[in-house]
Design a protein around this motif. Sequence first.
Motif, PDB file in Angstrom:
ATOM      1  N   ILE A   1      13.291   5.979  -0.670  1.00  0.00           N
ATOM      2  CA  ILE A   1      13.453   7.243   0.054  1.00  0.00           C
ATOM      3  C   ILE A   1      12.115   7.955   0.173  1.00  0.00           C
ATOM      4  N   GLY A   2      11.315   7.919  -0.880  1.00  0.00           N
ATOM      5  CA  GLY A   2       9.968   8.499  -0.790  1.00  0.00           C
ATOM      6  C   GLY A   2       9.123   7.805   0.260  1.00  0.00           C
ATOM      7  N   GLU A   3       9.263   6.486   0.347  1.00  0.00           N
ATOM      8  CA  GLU A   3       8.522   5.711   1.340  1.00  0.00           C
ATOM      9  C   GLU A   3       8.972   6.066   2.758  1.00  0.00           C
ATOM     10  N   ILE A   4      10.272   6.260   2.938  1.00  0.00           N
ATOM     11  CA  ILE A   4      10.807   6.650   4.251  1.00  0.00           C
ATOM     12  C   ILE A   4      10.235   7.996   4.678  1.00  0.00           C
ATOM     13  N   VAL A   5      10.219   8.949   3.752  1.00  0.00           N
ATOM     14  CA  VAL A   5       9.699  10.293   4.061  1.00  0.00           C
ATOM     15  C   VAL A   5       8.238  10.209   4.496  1.00  0.00           C
ATOM     16  N   LYS A   6       7.442   9.464   3.767  1.00  0.00           N
ATOM     17  CA  LYS A   6       6.015   9.338   4.113  1.00  0.00           C
ATOM     18  C   LYS A   6       5.840   8.700   5.492  1.00  0.00           C
ATOM     19  N   LEU A   7       6.614   7.653   5.758  1.00  0.00           N
ATOM     20  CA  LEU A   7       6.517   6.968   7.047  1.00  0.00           C
ATOM     21  C   LEU A   7       6.860   7.910   8.195  1.00  0.00           C
ATOM     22  N   LEU A   8       7.925   8.700   8.029  1.00  0.00           N
ATOM     23  CA  LEU A   8       8.354   9.609   9.094  1.00  0.00           C
ATOM     24  C   LEU A   8       7.358  10.747   9.296  1.00  0.00           C
ATOM     25  N   LEU A   9       6.845  11.300   8.199  1.00  0.00           N
ATOM     26  CA  LEU A   9       5.856  12.379   8.332  1.00  0.00           C
ATOM     27  C   LEU A   9       4.594  11.883   9.031  1.00  0.00           C
ATOM     28  N   ASP A  10       4.167  10.669   8.690  1.00  0.00           N
ATOM     29  CA  ASP A  10       3.006  10.085   9.371  1.00  0.00           C
ATOM     30  C   ASP A  10       3.298   9.885  10.859  1.00  0.00           C
ATOM     31  N   ALA A  11       4.503   9.407  11.173  1.00  0.00           N
ATOM     32  CA  ALA A  11       4.867   9.175  12.569  1.00  0.00           C
ATOM     33  C   ALA A  11       4.905  10.474  13.360  1.00  0.00           C
ATOM     34  N   LEU A  12       5.308  11.559  12.697  1.00  0.00           N
ATOM     35  CA  LEU A  12       5.357  12.875  13.344  1.00  0.00           C
ATOM     36  C   LEU A  12       3.995  13.577  13.328  1.00  0.00           C
ATOM     37  N   ASN A  13       2.997  12.905  12.722  1.00  0.00           N
ATOM     38  CA  ASN A  13       1.646  13.468  12.617  1.00  0.00           C
ATOM     39  C   ASN A  13       1.652  14.798  11.860  1.00  0.00           C
TER      40      ASN A  13
ATOM     41  N   GLY B   1      16.607  -6.386   1.284  1.00  0.00           N
ATOM     42  CA  GLY B   1      15.369  -6.131   0.551  1.00  0.00           C
ATOM     43  C   GLY B   1      14.555  -5.014   1.188  1.00  0.00           C
ATOM     44  N   ARG B   2      13.677  -4.440   0.380  1.00  0.00           N
ATOM     45  CA  ARG B   2      12.888  -3.297   0.807  1.00  0.00           C
ATOM     46  C   ARG B   2      12.005  -3.596   2.030  1.00  0.00           C
ATOM     47  N   SER B   3      11.300  -4.713   2.010  1.00  0.00           N
ATOM     48  CA  SER B   3      10.338  -5.011   3.079  1.00  0.00           C
ATOM     49  C   SER B   3      10.996  -5.078   4.452  1.00  0.00           C
ATOM     50  N   LYS B   4      12.112  -5.811   4.540  1.00  0.00           N
ATOM     51  CA  LYS B   4      12.803  -5.936   5.823  1.00  0.00           C
ATOM     52  C   LYS B   4      13.425  -4.614   6.254  1.00  0.00           C
ATOM     53  N   ALA B   5      13.914  -3.839   5.285  1.00  0.00           N
ATOM     54  CA  ALA B   5      14.499  -2.538   5.626  1.00  0.00           C
ATOM     55  C   ALA B   5      13.452  -1.604   6.201  1.00  0.00           C
ATOM     56  N   ILE B   6      12.270  -1.598   5.607  1.00  0.00           N
ATOM     57  CA  ILE B   6      11.189  -0.734   6.102  1.00  0.00           C
ATOM     58  C   ILE B   6      10.703  -1.215   7.464  1.00  0.00           C
ATOM     59  N   LYS B   7      10.664  -2.519   7.676  1.00  0.00           N
ATOM     60  CA  LYS B   7      10.283  -3.035   8.990  1.00  0.00           C
ATOM     61  C   LYS B   7      11.281  -2.574  10.055  1.00  0.00           C
ATOM     62  N   GLY B   8      12.569  -2.564   9.693  1.00  0.00           N
ATOM     63  CA  GLY B   8      13.581  -2.068  10.624  1.00  0.00           C
ATOM     64  C   GLY B   8      13.382  -0.600  10.935  1.00  0.00           C
ATOM     65  N   LEU B   9      13.023   0.187   9.933  1.00  0.00           N
ATOM     66  CA  LEU B   9      12.752   1.611  10.149  1.00  0.00           C
ATOM     67  C   LEU B   9      11.532   1.798  11.045  1.00  0.00           C
ATOM     68  N   LYS B  10      10.510   0.995  10.844  1.00  0.00           N
ATOM     69  CA  LYS B  10       9.310   1.100  11.677  1.00  0.00           C
ATOM     70  C   LYS B  10       9.625   0.793  13.139  1.00  0.00           C
ATOM     71  N   ARG B  11      10.534  -0.165  13.370  1.00  0.00           N
ATOM     72  CA  ARG B  11      10.955  -0.451  14.748  1.00  0.00           C
ATOM     73  C   ARG B  11      11.662   0.763  15.333  1.00  0.00           C
ATOM     74  N   TRP B  12      12.506   1.412  14.535  1.00  0.00           N
ATOM     75  CA  TRP B  12      13.208   2.607  15.014  1.00  0.00           C
ATOM     76  C   TRP B  12      12.196   3.707  15.354  1.00  0.00           C
ATOM     77  N   VAL B  13      11.220   3.876  14.495  1.00  0.00           N
ATOM     78  CA  VAL B  13      10.177   4.890  14.730  1.00  0.00           C
ATOM     79  C   VAL B  13       9.431   4.591  16.022  1.00  0.00           C
ATOM     80  N   LYS B  14       9.068   3.339  16.228  1.00  0.00           N
ATOM     81  CA  LYS B  14       8.331   2.953  17.440  1.00  0.00           C
ATOM     82  C   LYS B  14       9.145   3.243  18.689  1.00  0.00           C
TER      83      LYS B  14
END
Length: 213
Positions: A64-76, A196-209
């Motif tokens: 969840i911490g990783e998700i928050v960081k990824l989204l904040l970075d995506a939102l600049n 697993g974590r890696s594939k889940a985060i990759k899926g989130l990155k696709r959603w962000v893109k």
Amino acid sequence: MQLTLNQIIVSPGQQLLLKDVSWRQFETILDELGENRTARISYSYGVLEIMVPLPEHEKDKEIIGEIVKLLLDALNIDFEALGSTTFKNEQMNQAVEPDTCFYIKNQEAVIGKNRLDLSIDPPPDLAIEIDITSRTQLDNYRLLGVPELWRYCQDNLTINLLQDGEYIDALNSPNFPGIPIIELINETVKQSQIVGRSKAIKGLKRWVKDNIN
């Protein structure tokens, strides 16, 4: 015979409650526990809780911490991640250690600071608790003035926003405008448990893109 803290063993998933603990005693116990520990603490009006999290608690906290960081970075959006920092206010007789937390609007106020005192410093803009081993004490966060609290329990995220001194349930996070944060957190954590974590985060990155970038 008086017991010392290092004689007490708290197993993962268990809690130790100590009552009638003065603020001075609480500070001494914090020093005895040290910085490099797995146990987390909560202190309110003389009652001290010491809790040791389970492994699944830590996994959920990390992703969840990783998700928050990824989204904040995506939102600049600039932020400071302070993890399980001890937040305390002697005047209010309160202290708590979130599973993880973020300074977002107030990030400039904590840059370079290693210790915080909420009688002087602002509280984190977002605190996150994983309620697997203990029920989050809302009063700690309410009295410390934390404006947004997330609680992840039984595969579901709950958002609490501080309004007029009380927490209310919310469906959206003001720190993530336009993002279905509850659905996104729930689905990504669920996927991490399946693929697993890696594939889940990759899926989130696709959603962000597709939806942010």
